[in-house]
Design an enzyme around this catalytic site. Structure first.
Site, PDB file in Angstrom:
ATOM      1  N   LYS A   1      -5.901 -12.058   7.111  1.00  0.00           N
ATOM      2  CA  LYS A   1      -6.500 -11.916   5.777  1.00  0.00           C
ATOM      3  C   LYS A   1      -7.589 -10.856   5.813  1.00  0.00           C
ATOM      4  O   LYS A   1      -8.389 -10.805   6.742  1.00  0.00           O
ATOM      5  CB  LYS A   1      -7.119 -13.243   5.315  1.00  0.00           C
ATOM      6  CG  LYS A   1      -6.097 -14.349   5.127  1.00  0.00           C
ATOM      7  CD  LYS A   1      -6.743 -15.656   4.707  1.00  0.00           C
ATOM      8  CE  LYS A   1      -5.686 -16.739   4.536  1.00  0.00           C
ATOM      9  NZ  LYS A   1      -6.279 -18.020   4.171  1.00  0.00           N
TER      10      LYS A   1
ATOM     11  N   HIS B   1      -9.494 -20.485   7.601  1.00  0.00           N
ATOM     12  CA  HIS B   1     -10.376 -19.665   6.760  1.00  0.00           C
ATOM     13  C   HIS B   1     -10.829 -20.442   5.538  1.00  0.00           C
ATOM     14  O   HIS B   1     -10.065 -21.215   4.956  1.00  0.00           O
ATOM     15  CB  HIS B   1      -9.611 -18.409   6.321  1.00  0.00           C
ATOM     16  CG  HIS B   1     -10.350 -17.584   5.337  1.00  0.00           C
ATOM     17  ND1 HIS B   1     -10.041 -17.580   3.985  1.00  0.00           N
ATOM     18  CD2 HIS B   1     -11.407 -16.754   5.488  1.00  0.00           C
ATOM     19  CE1 HIS B   1     -10.877 -16.765   3.364  1.00  0.00           C
ATOM     20  NE2 HIS B   1     -11.722 -16.262   4.245  1.00  0.00           N
TER      21      HIS B   1
ATOM     22  N   GLU C   1     -12.206   4.157  -1.352  1.00  0.00           N
ATOM     23  CA  GLU C   1     -10.913   3.678  -0.847  1.00  0.00           C
ATOM     24  C   GLU C   1     -11.205   2.359  -0.158  1.00  0.00           C
ATOM     25  O   GLU C   1     -11.721   2.342   0.952  1.00  0.00           O
ATOM     26  CB  GLU C   1     -10.321   4.655   0.168  1.00  0.00           C
ATOM     27  CG  GLU C   1      -9.767   5.910  -0.411  1.00  0.00           C
ATOM     28  CD  GLU C   1      -9.136   6.797   0.672  1.00  0.00           C
ATOM     29  OE1 GLU C   1      -9.191   6.461   1.880  1.00  0.00           O
ATOM     30  OE2 GLU C   1      -8.599   7.835   0.285  1.00  0.00           O
TER      31      GLU C   1
ATOM     32  N   TYR D   1      -8.163 -10.835  -1.760  1.00  0.00           N
ATOM     33  CA  TYR D   1      -7.821 -10.706  -0.349  1.00  0.00           C
ATOM     34  C   TYR D   1      -6.350 -10.351  -0.172  1.00  0.00           C
ATOM     35  O   TYR D   1      -5.485 -10.769  -0.919  1.00  0.00           O
ATOM     36  CB  TYR D   1      -8.211 -11.938   0.458  1.00  0.00           C
ATOM     37  CG  TYR D   1      -7.671 -13.263   0.004  1.00  0.00           C
ATOM     38  CD1 TYR D   1      -6.582 -13.844   0.640  1.00  0.00           C
ATOM     39  CD2 TYR D   1      -8.275 -13.950  -1.043  1.00  0.00           C
ATOM     40  CE1 TYR D   1      -6.109 -15.077   0.246  1.00  0.00           C
ATOM     41  CE2 TYR D   1      -7.799 -15.185  -1.442  1.00  0.00           C
ATOM     42  CZ  TYR D   1      -6.720 -15.739  -0.803  1.00  0.00           C
ATOM     43  OH  TYR D   1      -6.244 -16.964  -1.196  1.00  0.00           O
TER      44      TYR D   1
ATOM     45  N   ARG E   1     -13.519 -23.293  -0.962  1.00  0.00           N
ATOM     46  CA  ARG E   1     -12.066 -23.155  -0.817  1.00  0.00           C
ATOM     47  C   ARG E   1     -11.769 -23.070   0.677  1.00  0.00           C
ATOM     48  O   ARG E   1     -12.124 -22.099   1.320  1.00  0.00           O
ATOM     49  CB  ARG E   1     -11.568 -21.917  -1.551  1.00  0.00           C
ATOM     50  CG  ARG E   1     -11.788 -21.985  -3.069  1.00  0.00           C
ATOM     51  CD  ARG E   1     -11.349 -20.691  -3.742  1.00  0.00           C
ATOM     52  NE  ARG E   1     -11.639 -20.694  -5.161  1.00  0.00           N
ATOM     53  CZ  ARG E   1     -10.766 -20.966  -6.116  1.00  0.00           C
ATOM     54  NH1 ARG E   1      -9.520 -21.275  -5.804  1.00  0.00           N
ATOM     55  NH2 ARG E   1     -11.127 -20.938  -7.387  1.00  0.00           N
TER      56      ARG E   1
ATOM     57  N   ARG F   1     -22.126   8.548 -12.731  1.00  0.00           N
ATOM     58  CA  ARG F   1     -21.106   7.778 -13.452  1.00  0.00           C
ATOM     59  C   ARG F   1     -20.849   6.428 -12.828  1.00  0.00           C
ATOM     60  O   ARG F   1     -20.328   5.525 -13.462  1.00  0.00           O
ATOM     61  CB  ARG F   1     -19.774   8.543 -13.477  1.00  0.00           C
ATOM     62  CG  ARG F   1     -19.841   9.897 -14.143  1.00  0.00           C
ATOM     63  CD  ARG F   1     -18.578  10.678 -13.878  1.00  0.00           C
ATOM     64  NE  ARG F   1     -18.469  10.915 -12.415  1.00  0.00           N
ATOM     65  CZ  ARG F   1     -17.345  11.213 -11.785  1.00  0.00           C
ATOM     66  NH1 ARG F   1     -16.215  11.302 -12.441  1.00  0.00           N
ATOM     67  NH2 ARG F   1     -17.346  11.418 -10.494  1.00  0.00           N
TER      68      ARG F   1
ATOM     69  N   HIS G   1      -8.240 -23.190   5.310  1.00  0.00           N
ATOM     70  CA  HIS G   1      -6.795 -23.022   5.142  1.00  0.00           C
ATOM     71  C   HIS G   1      -6.212 -22.113   6.219  1.00  0.00           C
ATOM     72  O   HIS G   1      -6.888 -21.223   6.718  1.00  0.00           O
ATOM     73  CB  HIS G   1      -6.476 -22.386   3.785  1.00  0.00           C
ATOM     74  CG  HIS G   1      -7.010 -23.149   2.620  1.00  0.00           C
ATOM     75  ND1 HIS G   1      -7.396 -22.536   1.455  1.00  0.00           N
ATOM     76  CD2 HIS G   1      -7.226 -24.477   2.415  1.00  0.00           C
ATOM     77  CE1 HIS G   1      -7.824 -23.438   0.590  1.00  0.00           C
ATOM     78  NE2 HIS G   1      -7.731 -24.627   1.147  1.00  0.00           N
TER      79      HIS G   1
ATOM     80  N   ASP H   1      -8.178 -29.699  -1.117  1.00  0.00           N
ATOM     81  CA  ASP H   1      -9.248 -29.614  -0.124  1.00  0.00           C
ATOM     82  C   ASP H   1      -9.979 -30.938   0.045  1.00  0.00           C
ATOM     83  O   ASP H   1     -10.401 -31.284   1.145  1.00  0.00           O
ATOM     84  CB  ASP H   1     -10.221 -28.491  -0.484  1.00  0.00           C
ATOM     85  CG  ASP H   1      -9.583 -27.114  -0.308  1.00  0.00           C
ATOM     86  OD1 ASP H   1      -8.594 -26.990   0.443  1.00  0.00           O
ATOM     87  OD2 ASP H   1     -10.078 -26.147  -0.925  1.00  0.00           O
TER      88      ASP H   1
END
Length: 189
Positions: free
Chosen positions: A73, A120, A29, A133, A60, A24, A63, A171
Site C-alpha cells: 500500500k 495496516h 507528481e 492509497y 480503520r 497559483r 487490515h 473492525d
C-alpha cells in the site's frame, strides 16, 4: 525527485514527492513509476482506493490480505491528518509483532509505503479527513483479514486520549492476532 526515508522498521518508508509552487498554487507528481523504480521500489499498482472519515478519531484497521492477493500500500492524505500504523506480521522477521507509526497530512504532503506482510491501519486526527492509497493487488473478500486495533500482542499506542474510536462493525468485531500467512524473506529493498 522523491525524498525517501526508512522508518524504524526499515521496510516501511516515508515518501515525500517534490512540489513546484507559485502564486497559483502548486504542481506535483505524486506517483511516477520510473522514479520509483530508480529508487528501488518496483511495484505494480493495481487499484486506487479513497476514503472519507467525517469524524476525528475514526480508526480503520488493522487490515491485510492473505496471499496470493496480499497488498503493498502507498498511502497519502488529501485532506486532514492521520496517524498511519504498520504492524510487522512476518514470521521470522527481526521486527515481528513490532509496529511503526507516521503522521500523514495534506500539509506535510508525505506518503507511507506499507509492504506485504504488514497489517495496516490509521486513525483520523481531524474531521472530514480524506485518504487515498494505491494497492498492488485488487480487493478480495475471500482473502481480507482484520486484527483487533487494540490487540495486546502489538500494543499500538493510538493517540485516543481515553476516547473510544469510531469503528466499522468489521473492525469492532475483528479478532485478536492468532496466526500469520507471511514469512520473512529478508529486506525488501
Amino acid at each position: 525527485m522523491l525524498s525517501i526515508r526508512p522508518l524504524d522498521i526499515p521496510d516501511v518508508l516515508e515518501i515525500t514527492p517534490r512540489k513546484f509552487g507559485d502564486d497559483r498554487g502548486f504542481f506535483s507528481e505524486t506517483f511516477n513509476r520510473e522514479r520509483m523504480r530508480q529508487a528501488g521500489i518496483d511495484l505494480d499498482w493495481m487499484q486506487d482506493n479513497q476514503s472519507l472519515s467525517a469524524e476525528p478519531f475514526t480508526l480503520r484497521g488493522l487490515h491485510f490480505q492473505t496471499p496470493p492477493v496480499a497488498q503493498d500500500k502507498l498511502v497519502r492524505v488529501l485532506k486532514g491528518r492521520i496517524l498511519d500504523v504498520a504492524v510487522d506480521i512476518r514470521r521470522g522477521s527481526p521486527t515481528f509483532a513490532k509496529w511503526v507509526a507516521l503522521e500523514l497530512s495534506a500539509a506535510a504532503f508525505n506518503q507511507i509505503l506499507v509492504p506485504k506482510g504488514f497489517a495496516h491501519g490509521f486513525l483520523t486526527l481531524e474531521p472530514d479527513t480524506e485518504v487515498l492509497y494505491k494497492v498492488s493487488a485488487p480487493y478480495s473478500a475471500e482473502h481480507d483479514r482484520s486484527i483487533r486495533f487494540d490487540d495486546a500482542t502489538f500494543g499500538v499506542d493510538w493517540p485516543l486520549g481515553g476516547r473510544m474510536p469510531v469503528l466499522s462493525q468489521k473492525d469492532a468485531d475483528a479478532p485478536t492476532f492468532v496466526e500469520t500467512p507471511f514469512e520473512y524473506e529478508g529486506p525488501s529493498r
